[in-house]
Design a protein around this motif. Structure first.
Motif, PDB file in Angstrom:
ATOM      1  N   THR A 180       0.838  -1.202   0.000  1.00 43.39           N
ATOM      2  CA  THR A 180       0.000   0.000   0.000  1.00 43.39           C
ATOM      3  C   THR A 180       0.868   1.246   0.000  1.00 43.39           C
ATOM      4  OG1 THR A 180      -1.828  -1.126   1.110  1.00 43.39           O
ATOM      5  CG2 THR A 180      -1.777   1.270   1.254  1.00 43.39           C
ATOM      6  N   ALA A 181       1.882   1.262   0.863  1.00 40.74           N
ATOM      7  CA  ALA A 181       2.812   2.391   0.882  1.00 40.74           C
ATOM      8  C   ALA A 181       3.578   2.481  -0.433  1.00 40.74           C
ATOM      9  CB  ALA A 181       3.781   2.243   2.056  1.00 40.74           C
ATOM     10  N   GLY A 182       3.913   1.315  -1.013  1.00 37.15           N
ATOM     11  CA  GLY A 182       4.640   1.310  -2.279  1.00 37.15           C
ATOM     12  C   GLY A 182       3.843   1.922  -3.410  1.00 37.15           C
ATOM     13  N   LEU A 183       2.551   1.603  -3.502  1.00 38.62           N
ATOM     14  CA  LEU A 183       1.718   2.181  -4.549  1.00 38.62           C
ATOM     15  C   LEU A 183       1.629   3.696  -4.390  1.00 38.62           C
ATOM     16  CD1 LEU A 183      -0.123   1.650  -6.995  1.00 38.62           C
ATOM     17  CD2 LEU A 183      -2.040   1.486  -5.393  1.00 38.62           C
ATOM     18  N   GLU A 184       1.528   4.163  -3.148  1.00 35.69           N
ATOM     19  CA  GLU A 184       1.480   5.607  -2.914  1.00 35.69           C
ATOM     20  C   GLU A 184       2.732   6.300  -3.439  1.00 35.69           C
ATOM     21  OE1 GLU A 184      -0.943   7.595  -1.579  1.00 35.69           O
ATOM     22  OE2 GLU A 184      -2.190   5.803  -1.790  1.00 35.69           O
ATOM     23  N   ARG A 185       3.872   5.632  -3.346  1.00 37.01           N
ATOM     24  CA  ARG A 185       5.136   6.236  -3.781  1.00 37.01           C
ATOM     25  C   ARG A 185       5.371   6.074  -5.276  1.00 37.01           C
ATOM     26  NH1 ARG A 185       9.752   4.512   0.466  1.00 37.01           N
ATOM     27  NH2 ARG A 185      10.868   6.178  -0.650  1.00 37.01           N
ATOM     28  N   LEU A 186       4.858   4.992  -5.853  1.00 34.86           N
ATOM     29  CA  LEU A 186       5.081   4.754  -7.281  1.00 34.86           C
ATOM     30  C   LEU A 186       4.175   5.602  -8.163  1.00 34.86           C
ATOM     31  CD1 LEU A 186       5.564   0.880  -7.349  1.00 34.86           C
ATOM     32  CD2 LEU A 186       7.327   2.639  -7.555  1.00 34.86           C
ATOM     33  N   VAL A 187       2.985   5.922  -7.665  1.00 40.66           N
ATOM     34  CA  VAL A 187       2.078   6.802  -8.406  1.00 40.66           C
ATOM     35  C   VAL A 187       1.834   7.996  -7.491  1.00 40.66           C
ATOM     36  CG1 VAL A 187      -0.048   6.931  -9.746  1.00 40.66           C
ATOM     37  CG2 VAL A 187       1.059   4.730  -9.436  1.00 40.66           C
ATOM     38  N   SER A 188       2.777   8.920  -7.519  1.00 39.24           N
ATOM     39  CA  SER A 188       2.867   9.969  -6.520  1.00 39.24           C
ATOM     40  C   SER A 188       2.933  11.345  -7.170  1.00 39.24           C
ATOM     41  CB  SER A 188       4.140   9.733  -5.683  1.00 39.24           C
ATOM     42  OG  SER A 188       4.514  10.862  -4.952  1.00 39.24           O
ATOM     43  N   PRO A 189       2.553  12.395  -6.437  1.00 34.75           N
ATOM     44  CA  PRO A 189       2.753  13.756  -6.962  1.00 34.75           C
ATOM     45  C   PRO A 189       4.229  14.088  -7.149  1.00 34.75           C
ATOM     46  CG  PRO A 189       1.186  13.773  -5.135  1.00 34.75           C
ATOM     47  CD  PRO A 189       1.799  12.410  -5.167  1.00 34.75           C
ATOM     48  N   ASP A 190       5.104  13.359  -6.472  1.00 32.73           N
ATOM     49  CA  ASP A 190       6.546  13.599  -6.563  1.00 32.73           C
ATOM     50  C   ASP A 190       7.232  12.368  -7.144  1.00 32.73           C
ATOM     51  OD1 ASP A 190       9.178  14.235  -6.320  1.00 32.73           O
ATOM     52  OD2 ASP A 190       9.183  14.417  -4.126  1.00 32.73           O
ATOM     53  N   PRO A 191       7.636  12.396  -8.426  1.00 32.76           N
ATOM     54  CA  PRO A 191       8.271  11.224  -9.039  1.00 32.76           C
ATOM     55  C   PRO A 191       9.538  10.775  -8.331  1.00 32.76           C
ATOM     56  CG  PRO A 191       7.639  12.842 -10.711  1.00 32.76           C
ATOM     57  CD  PRO A 191       7.445  13.501  -9.381  1.00 32.76           C
ATOM     58  N   ALA A 192      10.172  11.661  -7.577  1.00 34.28           N
ATOM     59  CA  ALA A 192      11.381  11.273  -6.851  1.00 34.28           C
ATOM     60  C   ALA A 192      11.083  10.194  -5.818  1.00 34.28           C
ATOM     61  CB  ALA A 192      11.999  12.498  -6.168  1.00 34.28           C
ATOM     62  N   GLU A 193       9.822  10.101  -5.359  1.00 33.85           N
ATOM     63  CA  GLU A 193       9.450   9.074  -4.394  1.00 33.85           C
ATOM     64  C   GLU A 193       9.639   7.677  -4.982  1.00 33.85           C
ATOM     65  OE1 GLU A 193       8.078   8.899  -1.084  1.00 33.85           O
ATOM     66  OE2 GLU A 193       9.167  10.803  -1.078  1.00 33.85           O
ATOM     67  N   ALA A 194       9.284   7.518  -6.253  1.00 29.84           N
ATOM     68  CA  ALA A 194       9.426   6.209  -6.900  1.00 29.84           C
ATOM     69  C   ALA A 194      10.895   5.824  -7.027  1.00 29.84           C
ATOM     70  CB  ALA A 194       8.764   6.236  -8.267  1.00 29.84           C
ATOM     71  N   LEU A 195      11.733   6.789  -7.384  1.00 33.77           N
ATOM     72  CA  LEU A 195      13.159   6.508  -7.511  1.00 33.77           C
ATOM     73  C   LEU A 195      13.764   6.151  -6.162  1.00 33.77           C
ATOM     74  CD1 LEU A 195      15.383   6.452  -9.677  1.00 33.77           C
ATOM     75  CD2 LEU A 195      15.915   8.813  -9.045  1.00 33.77           C
ATOM     76  N   ALA A 196      13.348   6.854  -5.124  1.00 33.57           N
ATOM     77  CA  ALA A 196      13.858   6.552  -3.789  1.00 33.57           C
ATOM     78  C   ALA A 196      13.430   5.154  -3.341  1.00 33.57           C
ATOM     79  CB  ALA A 196      13.356   7.609  -2.798  1.00 33.57           C
ATOM     80  N   LEU A 197      12.206   4.763  -3.698  1.00 32.38           N
ATOM     81  CA  LEU A 197      11.744   3.421  -3.349  1.00 32.38           C
ATOM     82  C   LEU A 197      12.580   2.367  -4.051  1.00 32.38           C
ATOM     83  CD1 LEU A 197       9.686   1.580  -1.942  1.00 32.38           C
ATOM     84  CD2 LEU A 197       8.209   1.847  -3.937  1.00 32.38           C
ATOM     85  N   PHE A 198      12.878   2.588  -5.324  1.00 35.63           N
ATOM     86  CA  PHE A 198      13.719   1.639  -6.057  1.00 35.63           C
ATOM     87  C   PHE A 198      15.085   1.505  -5.385  1.00 35.63           C
ATOM     88  CE2 PHE A 198      17.106   0.971  -9.176  1.00 35.63           C
ATOM     89  CZ  PHE A 198      16.729  -0.238  -9.712  1.00 35.63           C
ATOM     90  N   ASP A 199      15.695   2.628  -5.015  1.00 37.45           N
ATOM     91  CA  ASP A 199      17.009   2.578  -4.364  1.00 37.45           C
ATOM     92  C   ASP A 199      16.939   1.855  -3.026  1.00 37.45           C
ATOM     93  OD1 ASP A 199      18.186   3.960  -6.453  1.00 37.45           O
ATOM     94  OD2 ASP A 199      17.966   5.923  -5.499  1.00 37.45           O
ATOM     95  N   GLN A 200      15.793   1.922  -2.385  1.00 39.68           N
ATOM     96  CA  GLN A 200      15.627   1.294  -1.077  1.00 39.68           C
ATOM     97  C   GLN A 200      15.514  -0.227  -1.188  1.00 39.68           C
ATOM     98  OE1 GLN A 200      12.393   2.998   1.193  1.00 39.68           O
ATOM     99  NE2 GLN A 200      12.083   1.094   2.332  1.00 39.68           N
ATOM    100  N   VAL A 201      14.850  -0.721  -2.235  1.00 37.11           N
ATOM    101  CA  VAL A 201      14.547  -2.150  -2.297  1.00 37.11           C
ATOM    102  C   VAL A 201      15.402  -2.928  -3.291  1.00 37.11           C
ATOM    103  CG1 VAL A 201      12.163  -1.697  -1.646  1.00 37.11           C
ATOM    104  CG2 VAL A 201      12.750  -1.896  -4.064  1.00 37.11           C
ATOM    105  N   GLN A 202      16.150  -2.272  -4.166  1.00 42.25           N
ATOM    106  CA  GLN A 202      16.915  -3.019  -5.155  1.00 42.25           C
ATOM    107  C   GLN A 202      17.975  -3.891  -4.475  1.00 42.25           C
ATOM    108  OE1 GLN A 202      19.335  -0.852  -7.869  1.00 42.25           O
ATOM    109  NE2 GLN A 202      20.534   0.177  -6.325  1.00 42.25           N
ATOM    110  N   PRO A 203      18.276  -5.049  -5.054  1.00 41.51           N
ATOM    111  CA  PRO A 203      19.319  -5.905  -4.479  1.00 41.51           C
ATOM    112  C   PRO A 203      20.664  -5.192  -4.516  1.00 41.51           C
ATOM    113  CG  PRO A 203      17.981  -7.126  -6.042  1.00 41.51           C
ATOM    114  CD  PRO A 203      17.598  -5.681  -6.202  1.00 41.51           C
ATOM    115  N   SER A 204      21.520  -5.501  -3.544  1.00 44.36           N
ATOM    116  CA  SER A 204      22.841  -4.878  -3.492  1.00 44.36           C
ATOM    117  C   SER A 204      23.761  -5.498  -4.528  1.00 44.36           C
ATOM    118  CB  SER A 204      23.433  -5.059  -2.103  1.00 44.36           C
ATOM    119  OG  SER A 204      23.532  -6.438  -1.763  1.00 44.36           O
TER     120      SER A 204
END
Length: 375
Positions: A351-375
């Motif tokens: 639910t939190a992920g959808l809020e960030r992926l379709v967000s008024p601030d596109p930077a939220e989606a990029l930050a989410l990707f950086d948070q969850v991508q494999p190292s």
């Protein structure tokens, strides 16, 4: 004791439950409304997680077959901005097996087992499930027939016909709509788009909207346009008119880079999929003889968790029934408690992920990707 068990729904969760029971020698019947396995398109590719979907396949004795079919390269992810500039380009290591992709149709066929087939009754639509009948749980079919079982498991998705037997709750609209289209033979017919997508997925995030494309096997690509809109956003639009839908989407994404918009320009049919969810903490008072799993129990935003959870739930319930002490009702109670705890955590995450992926601030989606991508 060999309980009479019916699984309503032949998706990944229901088939995994049936396959694990079958592996343990326990009879089980799958009731599926589709008239045949290939009666409709099976949907896009799935990433099966090591500790979820892959664990379920291991319990089903199918992990090696899955690994032979899956596409580890499909884990690749590229993110662009609306001008077409590459912001992230993550490529999996050659030995990366955390979330390999597999087509839904391939997974379905793997679980059905051509050499050791499950008992699937195709074309058996269910209208309702009535617990407390004299001889067990009564299942009413669309053709007027009835049958009773000791346990009915609703694995029949968002609009489950089994759910009303345990819960009055129905899904609600998230405010986000997805419109899906596809490209065929992309490497030959659309080589520029093939390079744009790469081996896995490409995504572009704008203000309250996103566009993503994901490879399936055989050169097939699924394209998803997601945006925030009222449920009736298409009131003046004929969704069956391909060119009208295309024009509407191109207007919605106006100003984005031409190569990105080509994903819509070259798409074939368009399918409208408003995103619905159940409450994050959806539970119910236990009803003897009936339970749910997967989307029927905990419908959440489609961010990679749903099928994985459904499969593991199916495998765990089947193992508990097949190897447990024999008290079916207590086994189901314990399963529900475990399912609710895990699903609630994932529902909050998605639910939190959808809020960030379709967000008024596109930077939220990029930050989410950086948070969850494999190292």
């Amino acid at each position: 004791m060999r309980h009479r068990i019916a699984v309503i729904g032949g998706g990944p969760g229901g088939l995994t439950l049936a396959r694990v029971l079958h592996r343990h020698g326990h009879p089980v019947t799958v009731l599926e409304r589709d008239p045949a396995p290939d009666a409709r398109p099976p949907g896009g590719t799935l990433d099966l997680h090591e500790g979820l979907g892959q664990l379920a396949l291991d319990k089903a004795g199918l992990l090696a077959e899955f690994q032979a079919l899956s596409r580890p390269e499909g884990q690749a992810m590229r993110i662009l901005d609306t001008a077409g500039t590459v912001l992230r380009d993550w490529q999996p290591r050659p030995d990366e097996r955390a979330n390999p992709e597999i087509d839904r149709g391939q997974l379905r066929d793997l679980l059905l087992g051509p050499l050791d087939p499950l008992d699937v009754r195709w074309g058996r639509g269910v209208t309702q499930v009535v617990p407390g009948a004299r001889d067990g749980v009564l299942v009413d079919f669309t053709d007027g027939r009835q049958e009773t079982f000791d346990l009915v498991v609703g694995a029949d998705g968002a609009w489950s016909r089994v759910r009303p037997a345990v819960s009055p709750v129905t899904p609600h609209y998230t405010g986000v709509t997805s419109v899906e289209t596809s490209l065929d033979d992309v490497d030959t017919r659309h080589p520029d788009l093939a390079r744009l997508i790469g081996d896995g997925s490409v995504a572009v995030f704008g203000v309250n909207r996103s566009l993503a494309a994901q490879r399936n096997s055989g050169g097939h690509v699924k394209v998803y346009a997601q945006f925030r809109a009222p449920l009736d956003w298409h009131t003046n639009l004929d969704l069956a008119d391909v060119e009208a839908v295309r024009a509407s989407l191109l207007a919605l994404f106006d100003g984005w880079a031409a190569p990105v918009l080509d994903l819509l320009r070259q798409g074939t049919a368009f399918v409208h999929r408003p995103l619905y969810v159940l409450p994050v903490s959806h539970t119910w008072t236990h009803v003897p003889g009936v339970t749910l799993l997967g989307d029927a129990a905990h419908l959440m935003p489609p961010l990679g968790a749903g099928a994985n959870l459904a499969m593991l739930e199916g495998a765990e319930l089947a193992e508990s029934i097949a190897t447990g002490p024999g008290d079916l009702d207590e086994t189901v109670r314990a399963f529900e408690e475990q399912m609710w705890a895990r699903a609630g955590k994932w529902a909050k995450i998605t639910t939190a992920g959808l809020e960030r992926l379709v967000s008024p601030d596109p930077a939220e989606a990029l930050a989410l990707f950086d948070q969850v991508q494999p190292s």
